[in-house]
Design a protein around this motif. Sequence first.
Motif, PDB file in Angstrom:
ATOM      1  N   HIS A  78       0.857  -1.184   0.000  1.00  0.00           N
ATOM      2  CA  HIS A  78       0.000   0.000   0.000  1.00  0.00           C
ATOM      3  C   HIS A  78       0.891   1.230   0.000  1.00  0.00           C
ATOM      4  CE1 HIS A  78      -3.363   2.605   0.380  1.00  0.00           C
ATOM      5  NE2 HIS A  78      -2.714   3.254   1.334  1.00  0.00           N
ATOM      6  N   ARG A  94      -7.046   2.189  10.828  1.00  0.00           N
ATOM      7  CA  ARG A  94      -8.224   1.349  10.525  1.00  0.00           C
ATOM      8  C   ARG A  94      -8.114   0.798   9.111  1.00  0.00           C
ATOM      9  NH1 ARG A  94     -11.232   5.748  12.769  1.00  0.00           N
ATOM     10  NH2 ARG A  94     -11.503   5.344  14.983  1.00  0.00           N
ATOM     11  N   PHE A  95      -7.743   1.682   8.172  1.00  0.00           N
ATOM     12  CA  PHE A  95      -7.600   1.243   6.778  1.00  0.00           C
ATOM     13  C   PHE A  95      -6.533   0.141   6.667  1.00  0.00           C
ATOM     14  CE2 PHE A  95      -4.982   1.372   3.023  1.00  0.00           C
ATOM     15  CZ  PHE A  95      -5.918   1.057   2.035  1.00  0.00           C
ATOM     16  N   LYS A  97      -5.361  -1.921   8.839  1.00  0.00           N
ATOM     17  CA  LYS A  97      -5.751  -3.198   9.462  1.00  0.00           C
ATOM     18  C   LYS A  97      -6.615  -4.020   8.497  1.00  0.00           C
ATOM     19  CE  LYS A  97      -7.308  -3.129  13.730  1.00  0.00           C
ATOM     20  NZ  LYS A  97      -8.044  -2.555  14.885  1.00  0.00           N
ATOM     21  N   ASN A  98      -7.587  -3.358   7.874  1.00  0.00           N
ATOM     22  CA  ASN A  98      -8.435  -4.069   6.913  1.00  0.00           C
ATOM     23  C   ASN A  98      -7.607  -4.571   5.737  1.00  0.00           C
ATOM     24  OD1 ASN A  98     -10.797  -3.776   8.325  1.00  0.00           O
ATOM     25  ND2 ASN A  98     -11.240  -1.771   7.432  1.00  0.00           N
ATOM     26  N   PHE A  99      -6.700  -3.696   5.277  1.00  0.00           N
ATOM     27  CA  PHE A  99      -5.860  -4.053   4.132  1.00  0.00           C
ATOM     28  C   PHE A  99      -5.007  -5.282   4.460  1.00  0.00           C
ATOM     29  CE2 PHE A  99      -1.621  -3.509   2.141  1.00  0.00           C
ATOM     30  CZ  PHE A  99      -1.987  -3.737   0.823  1.00  0.00           C
ATOM     31  N   ALA A 101      -5.365  -7.528   6.797  1.00  0.00           N
ATOM     32  CA  ALA A 101      -6.149  -8.734   7.093  1.00  0.00           C
ATOM     33  C   ALA A 101      -6.745  -9.339   5.818  1.00  0.00           C
ATOM     34  CB  ALA A 101      -7.253  -8.406   8.090  1.00  0.00           C
ATOM     35  N   SER A 102      -6.787  -8.534   4.740  1.00  0.00           N
ATOM     36  CA  SER A 102      -7.387  -9.050   3.493  1.00  0.00           C
ATOM     37  C   SER A 102      -6.360  -9.781   2.626  1.00  0.00           C
ATOM     38  CB  SER A 102      -7.966  -7.882   2.682  1.00  0.00           C
ATOM     39  OG  SER A 102      -6.908  -7.125   2.107  1.00  0.00           O
ATOM     40  N   TYR A 106      -1.967 -13.613   5.609  1.00  0.00           N
ATOM     41  CA  TYR A 106      -2.476 -13.229   6.926  1.00  0.00           C
ATOM     42  C   TYR A 106      -3.100 -14.461   7.577  1.00  0.00           C
ATOM     43  CZ  TYR A 106      -5.206 -10.904  10.517  1.00  0.00           C
ATOM     44  OH  TYR A 106      -5.733 -10.519  11.716  1.00  0.00           O
ATOM     45  N   ALA A 126      -1.164  -0.478  13.480  1.00  0.00           N
ATOM     46  CA  ALA A 126      -1.989  -1.490  12.811  1.00  0.00           C
ATOM     47  C   ALA A 126      -1.438  -2.886  13.095  1.00  0.00           C
ATOM     48  CB  ALA A 126      -2.029  -1.219  11.301  1.00  0.00           C
ATOM     49  N   GLU A 129      -2.264  -3.988  16.621  1.00  0.00           N
ATOM     50  CA  GLU A 129      -3.664  -4.360  16.846  1.00  0.00           C
ATOM     51  C   GLU A 129      -4.020  -5.686  16.177  1.00  0.00           C
ATOM     52  OE1 GLU A 129      -6.384  -1.102  16.403  1.00  0.00           O
ATOM     53  OE2 GLU A 129      -5.226   0.155  17.762  1.00  0.00           O
ATOM     54  N   LEU A 130      -3.237  -6.062  15.153  1.00  0.00           N
ATOM     55  CA  LEU A 130      -3.451  -7.375  14.517  1.00  0.00           C
ATOM     56  C   LEU A 130      -2.492  -8.430  15.086  1.00  0.00           C
ATOM     57  CD1 LEU A 130      -3.844  -6.285  10.756  1.00  0.00           C
ATOM     58  CD2 LEU A 130      -5.659  -6.936  12.335  1.00  0.00           C
TER      59      LEU A 130
END
Length: 460
Positions: A78, A94-95, A97-99, A101-102, A106, A126, A129-130
């Motif tokens: 990214h 937040r962005f 983390k979603n990125f 995890a997708s 992962y 991020a 938190e993951l």
Amino acid sequence: MNENTLTALSLDDCINQADETKELLLKPGALDEIPGLLSKFFASRAVCVIADENTMKAAGKRVKDIIEDGGTKVAGMHIFPGEPRLHADYGHVRFLKNFMASLGGYPELVPIAVGSGTVNDLVKCAAYELRLPYLCVPTAASVDGFTPNGAALLLDGFKQTLPCTAPLALAADTEVIARAPAFLSSSGFGDLASKITAGTDWIVAEKAGAFGAPEAPARDPVCWSMIQINLMDNLQNSVNAVQGDGDAINTLFKSLAITGFAMQYMKNSRPVSGGEHLFSHVWEMEDLSMNGVPVTHGHKVTIGTLALTAFTETFFADPSGPPAIPKGFKRPSLEEREAEVSRAFDGSPAHDGIVKKSKEKFMDDKKAGIINEAFRDSWKDLRAKVLAKLLPYKELKELLAKAGCPVLPEAIGLARGYAIATARRAQMIRNRYGVIDIAWDMGAFEGILAKMEKSEIYLR
Ligand SMILES: [Zn+2]
């Protein structure tokens, strides 16, 4: 703590004291050793690379190639835009983390932050938190935030240090860092210079804490040895970092990294952040910018360090005792104080949190009286300790100017009077005792600001 018996710690000793980061590779060509770091410390076979357009050019592309050549899969990248300058806003976390995890790979993915302070703080948070250990590839010696176990992010309108796990390893390539824009190196220099007043504020806090002030711990000899013993030498040897001088870049990055290791060791930012950072936090909340470009953390801290040095010199000016208290001075009651703080942050999204914090740090007259008395009783000794550590204002200004830092409030978009008056709000926002607090508790605060305002030297 007897300072005379302390010696400076080496980088290796500092990493041993830090309990989260296992290795800092700091040398020319460190990027080439990333595959080795990945196999030594990270079990995963997949990584993702996070950068911005500038740091992608500076190192990101090479990092990607080196990793792929080493046989590890880059599951995703990214790249944040280069302009406008990336904000350390929790929304980006937040962005990310979603990125992350997708992506394929992962939850065994290794995030790699390629960038200066902001990219690193976003990835650090991020990844934490993951629950993913991450690798940091710094592209500038711009801030002390690469190595601490926390990230400075804007959340709910307030810049906060969120607890995070520090990078497991760093590959700091001094050839890459030396090519960073000059303003980033001078920002890092300013953040390192702030450790002078972080040190003097800790001396003041230690005294007040011994007599009951809140959030005013005694100095820790290990932290002090890490940061303070060689601080002046390290600053002198970093002055040419802004010109891209390799040795100066090495010293600057190493010194900044060590302050982060001190935070890992201490589990908080007290060793590296005093009242000068409180000035900076106020300007951060206001989103201070110059010609539409946000002022860097290090440059705000630079002016904060000059302001706190001026304040500290003024407070300790008289060898015979603390500043005289105006006749009829009366400390406000808790209710009066609450109303005052509430007015000062009226309309700010951080209002409620700040009012709460300022109530926590409010001391009753009895406790404040005991601390005032202790300062009067030990004035000579305390003053000598503080002034031995503090770099005199004129010398500090000269040093900062040589290193390419802003030395006037106007250079970061602030009027002089406004910069001085920031002390009032700086004193309200955090429960971290320092010289502005003892001055306030004694009733000397407004007198000091008036003297600073009249001075022909300070912030001019
Ligand atoms: Zn800082």
